[in-house]
Design a protein around this motif. Sequence first.
Motif, short mmCIF file in Angstrom:
data_model
loop_
_atom_site.label_atom_id
_atom_site.label_comp_id
_atom_site.label_asym_id
_atom_site.label_seq_id
_atom_site.Cartn_x
_atom_site.Cartn_y
_atom_site.Cartn_z
N ILE A 91 0.84 -1.20 0.00
CA ILE A 91 0.00 0.00 0.00
C ILE A 91 0.87 1.25 0.00
CG2 ILE A 91 -1.61 1.32 1.41
CD1 ILE A 91 -2.81 -1.27 2.35
N LEU A 92 1.91 1.21 0.86
CA LEU A 92 2.80 2.37 0.94
C LEU A 92 3.55 2.58 -0.37
CD1 LEU A 92 4.11 1.96 4.53
CD2 LEU A 92 3.28 4.08 3.56
N ALA A 93 3.98 1.48 -0.99
CA ALA A 93 4.72 1.60 -2.24
C ALA A 93 3.84 2.29 -3.29
CB ALA A 93 5.16 0.23 -2.74
N LEU A 94 2.57 1.89 -3.36
CA LEU A 94 1.66 2.51 -4.33
C LEU A 94 1.47 3.99 -4.00
CD1 LEU A 94 -1.02 -0.28 -4.74
CD2 LEU A 94 0.69 0.45 -6.40
N GLY A 95 1.22 4.28 -2.72
CA GLY A 95 0.97 5.67 -2.33
C GLY A 95 2.18 6.54 -2.56
N ILE A 96 3.33 6.09 -2.11
CA ILE A 96 4.54 6.91 -2.24
C ILE A 96 4.98 6.97 -3.70
CG2 ILE A 96 6.97 7.07 -1.59
CD1 ILE A 96 6.22 6.02 1.14
N GLY A 97 4.91 5.82 -4.39
CA GLY A 97 5.30 5.80 -5.80
C GLY A 97 4.46 6.79 -6.61
N ALA A 98 3.16 6.77 -6.40
CA ALA A 98 2.28 7.69 -7.13
C ALA A 98 2.66 9.13 -6.82
CB ALA A 98 0.83 7.43 -6.75
N ASN A 99 2.95 9.40 -5.56
CA ASN A 99 3.32 10.76 -5.19
C ASN A 99 4.62 11.21 -5.82
OD1 ASN A 99 1.87 12.53 -3.01
ND2 ASN A 99 1.28 10.41 -2.66
N SER A 155 -3.08 17.34 -5.81
CA SER A 155 -3.99 17.19 -4.68
C SER A 155 -4.55 15.77 -4.64
CB SER A 155 -5.15 18.17 -4.78
OG SER A 155 -4.68 19.44 -5.14
N ALA A 156 -4.89 15.24 -5.82
CA ALA A 156 -5.47 13.90 -5.88
C ALA A 156 -4.48 12.89 -5.29
CB ALA A 156 -5.82 13.53 -7.31
N LEU A 183 -15.99 13.31 -12.73
CA LEU A 183 -16.23 14.55 -13.49
C LEU A 183 -15.22 14.67 -14.63
CD1 LEU A 183 -16.98 17.03 -10.57
CD2 LEU A 183 -18.60 16.12 -12.24
N LEU A 184 -13.95 14.38 -14.32
CA LEU A 184 -12.92 14.50 -15.36
C LEU A 184 -13.14 13.46 -16.46
CD1 LEU A 184 -9.77 15.24 -13.19
CD2 LEU A 184 -10.97 16.79 -14.72
N LEU A 185 -13.57 12.28 -16.04
CA LEU A 185 -13.80 11.23 -17.02
C LEU A 185 -14.96 11.60 -17.94
CD1 LEU A 185 -13.01 8.38 -17.95
CD2 LEU A 185 -14.78 7.48 -16.47
N ARG A 186 -16.02 12.13 -17.34
CA ARG A 186 -17.17 12.56 -18.14
C ARG A 186 -16.73 13.64 -19.13
NH1 ARG A 186 -22.59 11.41 -18.47
NH2 ARG A 186 -23.18 13.54 -17.91
N LEU A 197 -6.42 9.52 -16.84
CA LEU A 197 -5.87 8.20 -16.53
C LEU A 197 -5.28 8.20 -15.12
CD1 LEU A 197 -5.63 5.58 -18.15
CD2 LEU A 197 -3.24 6.18 -18.54
N LEU A 198 -4.49 9.24 -14.83
CA LEU A 198 -3.85 9.29 -13.51
C LEU A 198 -4.89 9.47 -12.41
CD1 LEU A 198 -0.53 11.25 -13.99
CD2 LEU A 198 -0.91 8.82 -13.75
N VAL A 199 -5.76 10.47 -12.57
CA VAL A 199 -6.75 10.72 -11.51
C VAL A 199 -7.65 9.50 -11.35
CG1 VAL A 199 -8.67 12.17 -10.77
CG2 VAL A 199 -6.67 13.21 -11.80
N GLY A 200 -8.01 8.88 -12.47
CA GLY A 200 -8.84 7.67 -12.41
C GLY A 200 -8.15 6.55 -11.66
N THR A 201 -6.86 6.37 -11.96
CA THR A 201 -6.09 5.34 -11.25
C THR A 201 -6.08 5.61 -9.76
OG1 THR A 201 -4.69 5.25 -13.19
CG2 THR A 201 -3.89 4.13 -11.22
#
Lengths: 890, 117
Positions: free
Chosen positions: A112-120, A368-369, A528-531, A766-770
């Motif tokens: 979980i941390l790897a995903l969170g930190i990696g994304a950041n 922010s996301a 909203l962004l996807l729409r 794509l990023l915000v959706g992910t």
Amino acid sequence: MTHKRRGSWMDALRRTQARVAAFFRRDSMDRDLEEEVAAHIAMATEENVRRGLSPEEARRRALVRFGGVEQAKERQRESRGLPWLDTVLQDLRYTVRTLARDRGFATVAILILALGIGANVVVFSVVNTILLRPLPFYDPSRLVWIAPEHPNGLSDSTYSVDAYEDLRSMNRSFEDVTGYFAFSTTDNYKLTGRGDPKPVTGIMVAGNFFHVLGVEPQLGRLFTEDESRKGGPAAVLLAHPFWQRQFSGDRSIVGKVITLDNHPVTVVGVLPESFDFGAAFSPGSKVDILTPVMMDEIRYEGNTLALIGRLKPGATVEQARAEAKTLFPQFYWGKKYPDSKGNYTGWPIPLKDYVSGKLRRSLVVLWSAVGLILLIVCVNLSNLLLARAAARSKEFALRSALGAGRGRLIRQLLTESLVLAVAGAAFGLALSYALLRYLAHQGSIALPLLNSVRLDTAALLWTLAITVSTSVLFGLLPGVRASRANVQEALKDGGHGATEGRKHEAMRTVLVVSEVALACVLLIGAGLLLRSFLKVLDVDLGFQPATAAAMKLDYDDGNSTDRRSAILQNVARRVSAIPGIDAVGFSDNLPLDRNRGWGGPRVKGKNYKPGEVPGAFVYIVSPGYMKAMGMRLRGRDFAWSDSDKSEGVIILNRKAAKGLWPDEDPIGKIAVLGKKDVRVIGVIDDVRDTNIEGQTGWQMYLPMTESDWGPDGAYLVVRTKLPPAQLSGTVLRTLREINPNQPSVEFRPMQRVVDHATSPRQFFVLLVGTFAGLGLLLASLGIYGVISYSVTRRTQEIGIRMALGASPGHVQIGVIRNTLQMAAVGIAAGAVLSIAMAHLISSLLFGTAPTDPPTFAGMPVLLVAVALLAGYLPARRASRINPMVALRNE
Amino acid sequence: MGDAKLDLLQGTLDLMVLQTLAAMGEMHGYGIARRIEQVSGDEVLLNQGTIYAALVRLQQRGWIEAEWGASDNNRRAKFYSITKRGRKQLADDTEYWRRLASVMGRVLAMGEEVEEQ
């Protein structure tokens, strides 16, 4: 004994050094001490023996006098080394042992941390590259982009040569002003004499371009003044990647002559790797060569120059703006037309704002996301740790009963979260490294400077910062809670610590509810962004990108319109004969490609005030082009028989037609273009000319077969249901048979051109959706954890209820009701936050209201569904509890 | 590390070690401990083992040096000697102790005078 320390800081430093050295030489120093102590005891024993004691008694007395061998050694170790570091290492060893015992927990937490930190880290690197890092030019803060304040698209943001030259000589704010020819197309040059003819993309720049930006060539030199003059020696500078690719980085290429468009040109230098024209000025496209623009050749071609200025040291953008207000109206479109004065305005903005200003909001949203994701990760881990702390309460109670202070326990727990965070960060860094490398080589995303994105020092520092703060954030709460646990209650055998458990559960419920709320905000934002993205994809482009493909066509018409017409007819005939090709046409410009505007058409016989007729986007096309592109035409298409010998013809888009003849059918009417009368033969649906999301202006189509409108090169456009790549070979062979000089190029599917235009939005969606998906997953994990734990804790209670007659279905519904309550509170809070969030991002939306009902209804439904799933598993377990077994376990 | 009482003791022991080495020349740990015991009579009850913490501390400050050598009856032992900086430190510390002792003497004598009156 403070006076001893007046030995100054040198003394302290020496001591610290010695301590650190001792820490690392621990083993050899321990052996030394061991031997020394042994010698000490031996000598004392000998002396006692000499005094007449028996050997045993002598040794015993020696040991007594020594006073505890181990304590003495420990004390020596303490005074020589770094005792606090020893403690830390001890904590670390303990942590690693604990985590190794609980491998499942450690794996989930680190993942979980790897995903969170990696994304950041990825998002930070992108933000840093595009927004924070200065442009790769000398003193970039003094560079400004010069254009009108509200350019109307088209040629509105560019200037004529005469205006440029006047600006250069008359201004007082700028050290110098430069520009480049803003209307170049891809593959606009042809390189021959080195194997197959190759298409090359070149930009024409003012002679002082590199001086103003402060770019030095890596090899050779920049352009001389002579080389920027009409009739001067022909010179070219190579972009670094092109030099590597085409000339294998051959340094001796400098000074050699290459053949561009059948003319010999001297390579005067190679630009440094850090200079990427496309990355800064035309994101997502590559530029191979740079040539000097001959001002005299384009002087009367219109507003063709994009301008960049370097402010004088100390001059401000505001000063430049104030000056522009009075200066720009004095410029002429062309000095030989005295009435062409006074149509210019100028509004310098920092170059950085031009390059990345439009993206600022998107990037901040993205940032922010990803920050929200990190927050959710923290909440989730806090939750996991709380559950673990509940299970470990006995261990902590035991340790504190044995004398471990509260601080020590908190420190132990913080060490645990730090170890988890560091491990997560290590994996996260690996993840982001791979992702950033991928992004940097994604030439097709139209974001500026993205090619230079990388894991740099700033990103590493950022990683460090978020790692430490994450571990404190998710470790502190469970740490404080666990250390406060009631020793008595926890140690009582068999006791479930009922009150503690309930308090834990309340805390965990609050955490999960906030997790759901955060995930809800992310989901609605992503929704909203996807729409918006789907709405963008849904925009009527005015042509059919799926079945159209284009290829740069080389031909030599010797400036004869008749010959051009004959060549094109021949190519059209030969290419149409290729199986799979349904239609063929030519145009000198493609939709969503190069920007080009001319003075617009007027109604014949009507008088206009200056500036009343808007400029029009112009395409010079052949018969068949519109069919090949899949455009919708009313009226008739051009015919090969439309020529200088027949009447002039024009096709307008709806907007231009409506502008000229608001209430009449324009077909058959006569318009005036320049000085020529043209008959409107057709009206075509608006085509998105330079971007998908903006408005479309006036557009006009002129025939390639009339000599008044010389096309600027030509693209062969075909319509086919086959994948264009499959056809490239056959078509290229055919073109080569007609013209051996045809450069080897691939078909460019029009869909790719469209994708390029939508790529930034796609990138963000794509990023915000992910991130939203990740948030959803984490929230459901949280729900599952809490519900599952509460079912375990209440096994006996449920058993009793079932023994008293509650049906399994009843029990199941009870658990699910709990879940839904939790989800409902989270969603309600999230929805309220989302309304505020949606208004903040409203400028990023396209065709979607910030309160878009489907999104605001759909996302909560999705969340509820996921919550149900997360609650269903423990609920099913609860309904299968065997009352007898549950009660017997008491 | 440790509380105030221990700190004072350590400092005192450090000074004793320095003075012993200055007076006697090169010595091993056992010798230093024995020497301090002899000089102080039975007034100081010293756990001989504590001397090694003092020795390593003084060494790290650069006030004494150590070298492995052979003892009188040919046993391998670590010999300590005072350095130049150690002698300077000893002089400073001695001065400090004298002044402190005299001040303490006067302060403590003050009570006796009052009692005598």
